[in-house]
Scaffold this motif. Structure first.
Motif, mmCIF file in Angstrom:
data_model
loop_
_atom_site.group_PDB
_atom_site.id
_atom_site.type_symbol
_atom_site.label_atom_id
_atom_site.label_comp_id
_atom_site.label_asym_id
_atom_site.label_seq_id
_atom_site.Cartn_x
_atom_site.Cartn_y
_atom_site.Cartn_z
ATOM 1 N N ARG A 1 29.755 57.061 96.470
ATOM 2 C CA ARG A 1 29.074 55.855 96.964
ATOM 3 C C ARG A 1 28.237 55.234 95.852
ATOM 4 N NH1 ARG A 1 30.063 52.150 100.488
ATOM 5 N NH2 ARG A 1 31.176 53.865 101.477
ATOM 6 N N HIS B 1 30.344 53.196 93.556
ATOM 7 C CA HIS B 1 30.628 51.900 94.195
ATOM 8 C C HIS B 1 29.424 50.960 94.069
ATOM 9 C CE1 HIS B 1 31.347 48.852 97.249
ATOM 10 N NE2 HIS B 1 30.293 49.277 97.925
ATOM 11 N N HIS C 1 22.384 47.354 98.874
ATOM 12 C CA HIS C 1 23.206 46.960 100.030
ATOM 13 C C HIS C 1 23.744 48.114 100.881
ATOM 14 C CE1 HIS C 1 26.828 47.770 97.654
ATOM 15 N NE2 HIS C 1 27.554 47.553 98.725
ATOM 16 N N ASP C 2 24.113 49.243 100.245
ATOM 17 C CA ASP C 2 24.683 50.365 101.020
ATOM 18 C C ASP C 2 23.735 51.558 101.105
ATOM 19 O OD1 ASP C 2 27.068 49.287 101.905
ATOM 20 O OD2 ASP C 2 28.257 50.024 100.213
ATOM 21 N N HIS D 1 26.101 41.560 104.358
ATOM 22 C CA HIS D 1 27.166 41.854 103.377
ATOM 23 C C HIS D 1 28.466 42.356 104.008
ATOM 24 C CE1 HIS D 1 26.000 46.237 103.383
ATOM 25 N NE2 HIS D 1 27.264 46.387 103.070
ATOM 26 N N ASP E 1 30.949 43.109 96.689
ATOM 27 C CA ASP E 1 31.220 44.319 97.474
ATOM 28 C C ASP E 1 32.725 44.535 97.638
ATOM 29 O OD1 ASP E 1 30.576 46.535 99.064
ATOM 30 O OD2 ASP E 1 30.535 45.343 100.895
ATOM 31 N N ARG F 1 36.939 49.669 93.761
ATOM 32 C CA ARG F 1 37.671 49.459 95.023
ATOM 33 C C ARG F 1 39.149 49.730 94.803
ATOM 34 N NH1 ARG F 1 34.591 49.601 99.497
ATOM 35 N NH2 ARG F 1 33.336 47.740 99.843
HETATM 36 FE FE FE Z 1 29.408 48.302 99.684
#
Ligand code: FE
Ligand code: DGI
Ligand code: FE
Length: 197
Positions: free
Chosen positions: A19, A22, A51-52, A111, A129, A135
Protein backbone atom coordinates in the motif's frame (compact mmCIF):
# COMPACT_ATOMS: atom_id res chain seq x y z
CA UNK A 1 -0.27 21.76 8.89
CA UNK A 2 2.08 18.80 9.00
CA UNK A 3 4.88 18.89 6.42
CA UNK A 4 5.02 16.24 3.76
CA UNK A 5 8.16 14.49 5.07
CA UNK A 6 6.54 14.07 8.50
CA UNK A 7 3.28 12.88 6.98
CA UNK A 8 5.16 10.36 4.85
CA UNK A 9 6.71 8.87 8.02
CA UNK A 10 3.29 8.59 9.69
CA UNK A 11 1.80 6.95 6.62
CA UNK A 12 4.73 4.50 6.39
CA UNK A 13 3.85 3.24 9.88
CA UNK A 14 0.12 2.91 9.18
CA UNK A 15 0.02 0.81 6.00
CA UNK A 16 1.53 -2.33 4.42
CA UNK A 17 4.63 -2.22 2.16
CA UNK A 18 2.49 -2.74 -0.91
CA UNK A 19 0.00 0.00 0.00
CA UNK A 20 2.89 2.35 0.81
CA UNK A 21 4.40 1.75 -2.63
CA UNK A 22 1.03 2.67 -4.19
CA UNK A 23 0.76 5.79 -2.02
CA UNK A 24 4.24 7.00 -3.06
CA UNK A 25 3.27 6.34 -6.69
CA UNK A 26 0.14 8.46 -6.25
CA UNK A 27 2.07 11.24 -4.49
CA UNK A 28 4.67 11.45 -7.29
CA UNK A 29 2.07 11.21 -10.06
CA UNK A 30 -0.08 13.89 -8.40
CA UNK A 31 3.05 16.08 -8.15
CA UNK A 32 3.72 15.64 -11.91
CA UNK A 33 0.11 16.50 -12.76
CA UNK A 34 0.29 19.57 -10.50
CA UNK A 35 3.35 20.72 -12.49
CA UNK A 36 1.55 20.09 -15.77
CA UNK A 37 -1.66 21.93 -14.84
CA UNK A 38 -0.37 24.57 -12.43
CA UNK A 39 -2.08 23.24 -9.28
CA UNK A 40 -0.56 23.83 -5.86
CA UNK A 41 2.38 21.43 -5.65
CA UNK A 42 2.45 20.90 -1.87
CA UNK A 43 -1.31 20.30 -1.78
CA UNK A 44 -0.97 17.58 -4.42
CA UNK A 45 1.82 15.88 -2.44
CA UNK A 46 -0.09 16.01 0.88
CA UNK A 47 -3.32 14.76 -0.74
CA UNK A 48 -1.45 11.88 -2.41
CA UNK A 49 0.18 10.85 0.88
CA UNK A 50 -3.05 11.04 2.91
CA UNK A 51 -5.61 9.55 0.50
CA UNK A 52 -5.42 5.85 1.52
CA UNK A 53 -4.36 6.33 5.14
CA UNK A 54 -7.51 4.54 6.36
CA UNK A 55 -7.55 1.76 3.77
CA UNK A 56 -6.16 -0.82 6.28
CA UNK A 57 -9.19 -0.45 8.61
CA UNK A 58 -11.57 -3.41 8.67
CA UNK A 59 -15.19 -2.99 7.50
CA UNK A 60 -16.31 -2.96 11.11
CA UNK A 61 -13.78 -0.29 12.08
CA UNK A 62 -14.67 1.90 9.07
CA UNK A 63 -18.32 1.87 10.07
CA UNK A 64 -17.67 2.51 13.74
CA UNK A 65 -15.19 5.32 13.01
CA UNK A 66 -17.68 6.93 10.63
CA UNK A 67 -20.46 6.63 13.20
CA UNK A 68 -18.30 8.13 15.94
CA UNK A 69 -17.75 11.20 13.75
CA UNK A 70 -21.42 11.41 12.80
CA UNK A 71 -20.55 11.02 9.12
CA UNK A 72 -23.64 10.13 7.10
CA UNK A 73 -23.40 6.52 5.87
CA UNK A 74 -25.41 5.65 2.75
CA UNK A 75 -26.86 2.19 2.13
CA UNK A 76 -24.18 1.54 -0.47
CA UNK A 77 -21.48 2.49 2.05
CA UNK A 78 -23.12 0.31 4.69
CA UNK A 79 -22.81 -2.64 2.32
CA UNK A 80 -19.34 -1.72 0.99
CA UNK A 81 -17.65 0.05 3.93
CA UNK A 82 -14.33 0.52 2.05
CA UNK A 83 -16.15 3.31 0.19
CA UNK A 84 -15.71 5.29 3.43
CA UNK A 85 -11.90 5.18 3.46
CA UNK A 86 -11.49 8.55 1.73
CA UNK A 87 -13.92 10.38 4.01
CA UNK A 88 -12.23 8.84 7.03
CA UNK A 89 -8.74 9.75 5.79
CA UNK A 90 -9.91 13.36 5.43
CA UNK A 91 -11.27 13.28 9.01
CA UNK A 92 -7.99 11.81 10.33
CA UNK A 93 -6.03 14.43 8.37
CA UNK A 94 -7.96 17.16 10.14
CA UNK A 95 -7.74 15.58 13.59
CA UNK A 96 -4.27 14.05 13.66
CA UNK A 97 -2.24 16.09 11.18
CA UNK A 98 -3.86 19.51 11.35
CA UNK A 99 -4.67 19.56 7.67
CA UNK A 100 -7.48 22.08 7.27
CA UNK A 101 -7.15 22.99 3.60
CA UNK A 102 -10.62 22.24 2.21
CA UNK A 103 -9.33 21.54 -1.28
CA UNK A 104 -6.92 18.86 0.01
CA UNK A 105 -9.62 17.37 2.24
CA UNK A 106 -12.12 17.40 -0.64
CA UNK A 107 -9.68 15.63 -2.95
CA UNK A 108 -9.07 12.93 -0.33
CA UNK A 109 -12.79 12.62 0.48
CA UNK A 110 -13.82 12.08 -3.16
CA UNK A 111 -10.86 10.13 -4.50
CA UNK A 112 -12.75 6.81 -4.89
CA UNK A 113 -16.08 7.84 -6.49
CA UNK A 114 -15.26 11.32 -7.73
CA UNK A 115 -18.01 13.94 -7.72
CA UNK A 116 -19.49 16.22 -10.36
CA UNK A 117 -17.58 19.42 -11.12
CA UNK A 118 -14.37 18.55 -9.27
CA UNK A 119 -11.68 21.16 -8.57
CA UNK A 120 -8.34 20.86 -10.35
CA UNK A 121 -6.74 19.25 -7.29
CA UNK A 122 -9.66 16.81 -6.93
CA UNK A 123 -9.30 15.71 -10.56
CA UNK A 124 -5.54 15.39 -10.12
CA UNK A 125 -5.81 13.04 -7.13
CA UNK A 126 -8.63 11.04 -8.73
CA UNK A 127 -6.48 10.56 -11.83
CA UNK A 128 -3.16 9.94 -10.04
CA UNK A 129 -4.79 7.19 -7.95
CA UNK A 130 -5.82 5.39 -11.13
CA UNK A 131 -2.68 5.78 -13.29
CA UNK A 132 0.24 5.64 -10.82
CA UNK A 133 3.06 3.37 -12.07
CA UNK A 134 2.45 0.48 -9.64
CA UNK A 135 -1.14 -0.05 -10.83
CA UNK A 136 -1.53 -3.25 -12.78
CA UNK A 137 -1.98 -2.91 -16.52
CA UNK A 138 -5.64 -3.04 -17.51
CA UNK A 139 -7.32 -2.46 -20.87
CA UNK A 140 -7.36 1.23 -21.70
CA UNK A 141 -4.62 2.15 -19.20
CA UNK A 142 -2.09 3.25 -21.80
CA UNK A 143 -4.55 5.67 -23.40
CA UNK A 144 -5.65 7.00 -20.00
CA UNK A 145 -2.02 7.60 -18.94
CA UNK A 146 -1.38 9.50 -22.14
CA UNK A 147 -4.59 11.54 -21.88
CA UNK A 148 -3.80 12.48 -18.25
CA UNK A 149 -1.18 14.94 -19.49
CA UNK A 150 -3.37 16.29 -22.30
CA UNK A 151 -6.93 16.83 -20.98
CA UNK A 152 -7.84 16.12 -17.37
CA UNK A 153 -11.64 16.25 -17.78
CA UNK A 154 -11.48 13.76 -20.64
CA UNK A 155 -9.23 11.57 -18.45
CA UNK A 156 -11.78 11.57 -15.61
CA UNK A 157 -14.45 10.57 -18.13
CA UNK A 158 -12.30 7.67 -19.40
CA UNK A 159 -11.53 6.44 -15.86
CA UNK A 160 -15.21 6.48 -14.84
CA UNK A 161 -16.24 4.70 -17.99
CA UNK A 162 -13.72 1.94 -17.23
CA UNK A 163 -14.65 1.79 -13.54
CA UNK A 164 -18.39 1.59 -14.23
CA UNK A 165 -17.83 -1.20 -16.75
CA UNK A 166 -15.76 -3.07 -14.12
CA UNK A 167 -18.32 -2.48 -11.36
CA UNK A 168 -21.23 -3.58 -13.54
CA UNK A 169 -19.42 -6.91 -13.97
CA UNK A 170 -18.49 -7.36 -10.32
CA UNK A 171 -21.10 -5.83 -7.99
CA UNK A 172 -24.87 -5.60 -8.18
CA UNK A 173 -26.38 -2.21 -9.13
CA UNK A 174 -27.10 -1.28 -5.50
CA UNK A 175 -23.34 -1.52 -4.83
CA UNK A 176 -22.58 1.35 -7.20
CA UNK A 177 -22.42 4.64 -5.31
CA UNK A 178 -24.67 7.49 -6.45
CA UNK A 179 -21.62 9.75 -6.72
CA UNK A 180 -19.97 7.36 -9.18
CA UNK A 181 -22.99 7.59 -11.51
CA UNK A 182 -23.34 11.36 -11.10
CA UNK A 183 -19.65 11.92 -11.75
CA UNK A 184 -19.80 9.82 -14.91
CA UNK A 185 -22.85 11.74 -16.15
CA UNK A 186 -21.17 15.09 -15.51
CA UNK A 187 -17.91 14.26 -17.32
CA UNK A 188 -19.74 12.37 -20.08
CA UNK A 189 -21.61 15.62 -20.84
CA UNK A 190 -18.31 17.47 -21.19
CA UNK A 191 -16.93 14.65 -23.36
CA UNK A 192 -19.96 14.76 -25.68
CA UNK A 193 -19.90 18.55 -25.91
CA UNK A 194 -16.23 18.52 -26.94
CA UNK A 195 -16.89 15.83 -29.53
CA UNK A 196 -19.72 17.88 -31.01
CA UNK A 197 -17.53 20.97 -31.45
FE1 FE B 1 -5.27 4.80 -3.70
O1 DGI C 1 -7.95 2.70 -2.56
P1 DGI C 1 -7.43 2.33 -3.92
O2 DGI C 1 -7.47 0.85 -4.18
O3 DGI C 1 -6.08 2.90 -4.21
O4 DGI C 1 -8.39 3.00 -5.02
P2 DGI C 1 -9.88 3.56 -4.82
O5 DGI C 1 -10.00 4.33 -3.58
O6 DGI C 1 -10.21 4.27 -6.10
O7 DGI C 1 -10.74 2.28 -4.70
C1 DGI C 1 -10.78 1.45 -5.83
C2 DGI C 1 -11.92 0.49 -5.74
O8 DGI C 1 -13.15 1.17 -5.48
C3 DGI C 1 -12.08 -0.22 -7.07
O9 DGI C 1 -12.11 -1.63 -6.82
C4 DGI C 1 -13.40 0.25 -7.59
C5 DGI C 1 -14.10 0.64 -6.33
N1 DGI C 1 -15.18 1.59 -6.54
C6 DGI C 1 -15.17 2.79 -7.18
N2 DGI C 1 -16.42 3.32 -7.22
C7 DGI C 1 -17.22 2.43 -6.58
C8 DGI C 1 -16.44 1.34 -6.15
N3 DGI C 1 -16.94 0.26 -5.49
C9 DGI C 1 -18.26 0.25 -5.27
N4 DGI C 1 -18.79 -0.79 -4.63
N5 DGI C 1 -19.07 1.25 -5.67
C10 DGI C 1 -18.62 2.37 -6.32
O10 DGI C 1 -19.39 3.27 -6.68
FE1 FE D 1 -8.41 4.70 -2.14
Amino acid sequence: MIDSKELQKKVRKAVSDKRFEHIIGVKDTAACLAMRYGADFDSAVIAGLLHDYCKPLSDKEMLSQAKRRHLPVSRTEQEHPYLLHGKLAAAYGREKFEIHDEDILGAVTWHTTGKPDMSLLEMILFTADYIEPNRKMIPGMEQIREMAFVDLEETVYMILKNTLRYLEETVDPSGIDQHTYETFDFYNEIHLRKKGD
